[in-house]
Structure formats: structure tokens, C-alpha cells
Motif scaffolding. Structure first.
Motif, PDB file in Angstrom:
ATOM      1  N   ALA A   1       7.485 -13.279 -24.572  1.00 16.55           N
ATOM      2  CA  ALA A   1       8.513 -14.201 -25.064  1.00 16.55           C
ATOM      3  C   ALA A   1       9.877 -13.517 -25.122  1.00 16.55           C
ATOM      4  CB  ALA A   1       8.129 -14.725 -26.447  1.00 16.55           C
ATOM      5  N   ALA A   2       9.917 -12.254 -25.559  1.00 12.97           N
ATOM      6  CA  ALA A   2      11.189 -11.520 -25.595  1.00 12.97           C
ATOM      7  C   ALA A   2      11.711 -11.274 -24.185  1.00 12.97           C
ATOM      8  CB  ALA A   2      11.001 -10.194 -26.325  1.00 12.97           C
TER       9      ALA A   2
ATOM     10  N   LEU B   1      11.210 -13.177 -21.568  1.00 15.71           N
ATOM     11  CA  LEU B   1      11.747 -14.452 -21.092  1.00 15.71           C
ATOM     12  C   LEU B   1      13.114 -14.736 -21.697  1.00 15.71           C
ATOM     13  CD1 LEU B   1       8.563 -16.703 -21.144  1.00 15.71           C
ATOM     14  CD2 LEU B   1       9.786 -15.871 -19.138  1.00 15.71           C
ATOM     15  N   GLN B   2      13.292 -14.384 -22.939  1.00 13.68           N
ATOM     16  CA  GLN B   2      14.586 -14.597 -23.590  1.00 13.68           C
ATOM     17  C   GLN B   2      15.669 -13.713 -22.980  1.00 13.68           C
ATOM     18  OE1 GLN B   2      15.651 -16.766 -25.843  1.00 13.68           O
ATOM     19  NE2 GLN B   2      17.684 -15.853 -25.862  1.00 13.68           N
ATOM     20  N   LEU B   3      15.346 -12.461 -22.743  1.00 13.74           N
ATOM     21  CA  LEU B   3      16.345 -11.523 -22.227  1.00 13.74           C
ATOM     22  C   LEU B   3      16.681 -11.761 -20.755  1.00 13.74           C
ATOM     23  CD1 LEU B   3      15.151  -8.255 -23.953  1.00 13.74           C
ATOM     24  CD2 LEU B   3      17.128  -9.664 -24.552  1.00 13.74           C
ATOM     25  N   THR B   4      15.690 -12.063 -19.943  1.00 13.15           N
ATOM     26  CA  THR B   4      15.949 -12.235 -18.519  1.00 13.15           C
ATOM     27  C   THR B   4      16.502 -13.607 -18.174  1.00 13.15           C
ATOM     28  OG1 THR B   4      13.686 -12.954 -18.122  1.00 13.15           O
ATOM     29  CG2 THR B   4      14.188 -10.603 -17.834  1.00 13.15           C
ATOM     30  N   GLY B   5      16.197 -14.588 -18.941  1.00 14.40           N
ATOM     31  CA  GLY B   5      16.633 -15.935 -18.601  1.00 14.40           C
ATOM     32  C   GLY B   5      17.852 -16.404 -19.351  1.00 14.40           C
ATOM     33  N   HIS B   6      18.494 -15.540 -20.108  1.00 15.04           N
ATOM     34  CA  HIS B   6      19.633 -15.953 -20.938  1.00 15.04           C
ATOM     35  C   HIS B   6      20.824 -16.428 -20.106  1.00 15.04           C
ATOM     36  CE1 HIS B   6      22.170 -16.275 -24.401  1.00 15.04           C
ATOM     37  NE2 HIS B   6      23.064 -15.453 -23.848  1.00 15.04           N
ATOM     38  N   ASP B   7      21.130 -15.733 -19.017  1.00 15.57           N
ATOM     39  CA  ASP B   7      22.284 -16.099 -18.202  1.00 15.57           C
ATOM     40  C   ASP B   7      21.980 -17.190 -17.201  1.00 15.57           C
ATOM     41  OD1 ASP B   7      23.747 -14.205 -19.522  1.00 15.57           O
ATOM     42  OD2 ASP B   7      23.329 -12.633 -18.032  1.00 15.57           O
TER      43      ASP B   7
ATOM     44  N   THR C   1      21.476 -23.291 -17.453  1.00 13.95           N
ATOM     45  CA  THR C   1      22.635 -24.160 -17.231  1.00 13.95           C
ATOM     46  C   THR C   1      22.585 -25.273 -18.254  1.00 13.95           C
ATOM     47  OG1 THR C   1      21.417 -25.559 -15.710  1.00 13.95           O
ATOM     48  CG2 THR C   1      22.594 -23.677 -14.753  1.00 13.95           C
ATOM     49  N   PRO C   2      23.708 -25.887 -18.536  1.00  8.06           N
ATOM     50  CA  PRO C   2      23.671 -26.979 -19.512  1.00  8.06           C
ATOM     51  C   PRO C   2      22.823 -28.162 -19.058  1.00  8.06           C
ATOM     52  CG  PRO C   2      25.931 -26.469 -18.872  1.00  8.06           C
ATOM     53  CD  PRO C   2      25.038 -25.584 -18.090  1.00  8.06           C
ATOM     54  N   TYR C   3      22.576 -28.236 -17.752  1.00 12.54           N
ATOM     55  CA  TYR C   3      21.810 -29.368 -17.250  1.00 12.54           C
ATOM     56  C   TYR C   3      20.299 -29.155 -17.319  1.00 12.54           C
ATOM     57  CZ  TYR C   3      26.408 -30.279 -15.408  1.00 12.54           C
ATOM     58  OH  TYR C   3      27.757 -30.470 -15.288  1.00 12.54           O
ATOM     59  N   LEU C   4      19.833 -27.891 -17.392  1.00 10.30           N
ATOM     60  CA  LEU C   4      18.402 -27.624 -17.343  1.00 10.30           C
ATOM     61  C   LEU C   4      17.997 -26.512 -18.326  1.00 10.30           C
ATOM     62  CD1 LEU C   4      15.906 -28.587 -15.753  1.00 10.30           C
ATOM     63  CD2 LEU C   4      16.335 -26.741 -14.153  1.00 10.30           C
ATOM     64  N   PRO C   5      18.176 -26.709 -19.655  1.00  5.00           N
ATOM     65  CA  PRO C   5      17.791 -25.648 -20.584  1.00  5.00           C
ATOM     66  C   PRO C   5      16.325 -25.712 -21.023  1.00  5.00           C
ATOM     67  CG  PRO C   5      18.917 -27.357 -21.766  1.00  5.00           C
ATOM     68  CD  PRO C   5      18.911 -27.762 -20.314  1.00  5.00           C
ATOM     69  N   ALA C   6      15.646 -26.798 -20.765  1.00  2.30           N
ATOM     70  CA  ALA C   6      14.320 -27.000 -21.328  1.00  2.30           C
ATOM     71  C   ALA C   6      13.233 -26.073 -20.803  1.00  2.30           C
ATOM     72  CB  ALA C   6      13.896 -28.452 -21.143  1.00  2.30           C
ATOM     73  N   PRO C   7      13.123 -25.764 -19.498  1.00  5.48           N
ATOM     74  CA  PRO C   7      11.972 -24.973 -19.044  1.00  5.48           C
ATOM     75  C   PRO C   7      11.882 -23.584 -19.678  1.00  5.48           C
ATOM     76  CG  PRO C   7      13.030 -26.000 -17.188  1.00  5.48           C
ATOM     77  CD  PRO C   7      13.903 -26.244 -18.373  1.00  5.48           C
ATOM     78  N   LEU C   8      13.009 -22.896 -19.853  1.00  9.64           N
ATOM     79  CA  LEU C   8      12.955 -21.563 -20.426  1.00  9.64           C
ATOM     80  C   LEU C   8      12.533 -21.613 -21.885  1.00  9.64           C
ATOM     81  CD1 LEU C   8      13.419 -18.586 -19.950  1.00  9.64           C
ATOM     82  CD2 LEU C   8      15.744 -18.907 -20.754  1.00  9.64           C
ATOM     83  N   TRP C   9      13.069 -22.555 -22.631  1.00  7.44           N
ATOM     84  CA  TRP C   9      12.687 -22.668 -24.037  1.00  7.44           C
ATOM     85  C   TRP C   9      11.235 -23.092 -24.180  1.00  7.44           C
ATOM     86  CZ3 TRP C   9      15.442 -20.240 -27.319  1.00  7.44           C
ATOM     87  CH2 TRP C   9      16.794 -20.059 -27.095  1.00  7.44           C
ATOM     88  N   ALA C  10      10.757 -23.907 -23.260  1.00  9.32           N
ATOM     89  CA  ALA C  10       9.345 -24.317 -23.304  1.00  9.32           C
ATOM     90  C   ALA C  10       8.426 -23.120 -23.023  1.00  9.32           C
ATOM     91  CB  ALA C  10       9.083 -25.426 -22.303  1.00  9.32           C
ATOM     92  N   MET C  11       8.825 -22.273 -22.077  1.00  8.57           N
ATOM     93  CA  MET C  11       8.005 -21.090 -21.778  1.00  8.57           C
ATOM     94  C   MET C  11       8.016 -20.111 -22.951  1.00  8.57           C
ATOM     95  SD  MET C  11       8.570 -20.265 -17.739  1.00  8.57           S
ATOM     96  CE  MET C  11      10.333 -20.075 -17.840  1.00  8.57           C
TER      97      MET C  11
END
Length: 184
Positions: free
Chosen positions: A57-58, A60-66, A69-79
């Protein structure tokens, strides 16, 4: 007839061997001594799994932070939620397995505490109820005088804990049988 001296040098136990991780137990009264066996094998596996899921989980948070996009934030938070929820659950269950006893060998008998609702579903078997004890694979069987055999699963314990539990119960039952305690 005079009573025997319970505190003579012959009746006191010798010093504890160094390196066992225990203190000298002579100051504890015999009536209060007990052996507690936890689910340490299952607890270690669950705690390690929880730590691994928390690291995922950490990561995913660190690698996917940048990349969000404002249009597609859901998949990373779901993972992250899919990894963090089970991580917290595994850590909680692992700590619970390591902290609380599964089997307690007391001067009165054997106390078996299940994982779920141990206060309600605890089973207690007195030494006088036991005829014999045997081990078959990863199960300890207590043969009772007034009923069928009771099987205790030893899978959640480490091999050293299993051997110690089986030895402690066998020796206690053997000592009581030799002394004919509780027999008419």
C-alpha cells in the motif's frame, strides 16, 4: 509424624539454565505456575502478511502520487484500500494470536481457548478426568475417563511449542496415574 520441610535444598529446583529467556521461578508458588501456549506460528505468518500488504500500500502511494489525474483518481485509491484494509486486519489478528493463549496447562488441568469468543466457548479438562494422552500428527488427543477423546489441534503452534505441550501433559497424566490420585 513431623511434616517434611518443603524448602529444603533437596526439594527446591536448581537454577534455570542460562539462555532460556526465563527468570528463576522459585519465587512463584507451585499452585500458581502454569504453561501458556499461544498460536505463535499462525501469528507470525499473519503479522508478516500484514506488514507485506502495508508495504504494498505504501509503495502504491509513493509510486502513483504523480500519475493521478483529476479525471481518473479512483483506481489508485481503490488499489491502496484493497491492500491497506487486509493489512490492518492481518496485523490485528497476528498480534492477537501472538498475545493470547490457545492452551493453558495449569495445576488443575488443561484449558483450551478457541480463537473466537474464548470466554464463552472455553473448554476445561481436569487431570483426574484424563486416562491417557497420545499424539497423532498435529493433534493431541486427551482420552477422558467419562467420555470420548478430545482432540486439540497443534497446527497453529511451532514445533518446539508442540513438543513442550505434549511432554508437559504426558508427564502430568503419568505422574497422577503413578500416584493413583483421585482413585477410590
Amino acid at each position: 509424624m513431623p511434616e517434611p520441610d518443603l524448602h529444603s535444598s533437596a526439594s527446591t529446583p536448581g537454577p534455570v539454565q542460562p539462555g532460556l529467556g526465563v527468570e528463576d521461578i522459585r519465587h512463584i508458588p507451585v499452585r500458581e505456575r502454569e504453561l501458556r501456549f499461544t498460536r505463535n506460528r499462525a501469528g507470525a505468518i499473519l503479522a508478516a502478511s500484514g506488514c507485506l500488504l502495508a508495504v504494498i500500500a505504501a509503495f502504491l502511494q509513493l509510486t502513483g502520487h504523480d500519475t493521478i489525474t483529476p479525471y481518473l483518481p479512483a483506481p489508485l485509491w481503490a488499489m491502496q484500500a484493497a491492500a491497506l484494509g487486509p493489512a490492518v486486519l492481518c496485523l490485528y489478528l497476528g498480534i492477537r494470536c501472538l498475545k493470547y493463549a490457545a492452551v493453558i496447562v495449569t495445576p488443575l488441568g488443561v484449558e483450551i481457548l478457541p480463537f473466537l469468543r474464548p470466554r464463552r466457548t472455553m473448554r476445561w479438562y481436569l487431570w483426574q478426568q484424563m486416562d491417557s494422552v497420545d499424539r497423532k500428527g498435529r493433534h493431541l488427543n486427551l482420552h477422558l475417563a467419562d467420555g470420548p477423546a478430545v482432540s486439540i489441534s497443534l497446527r497453529c503452534m511451532t514445533p518446539a511449542s508442540r513438543d513442550l505441550l505434549v511432554h508437559a501433559v504426558r508427564q502430568r497424566v503419568k505422574a497422577l496415574q503413578c500416584s493413583h490420585y483421585g482413585k477410590a
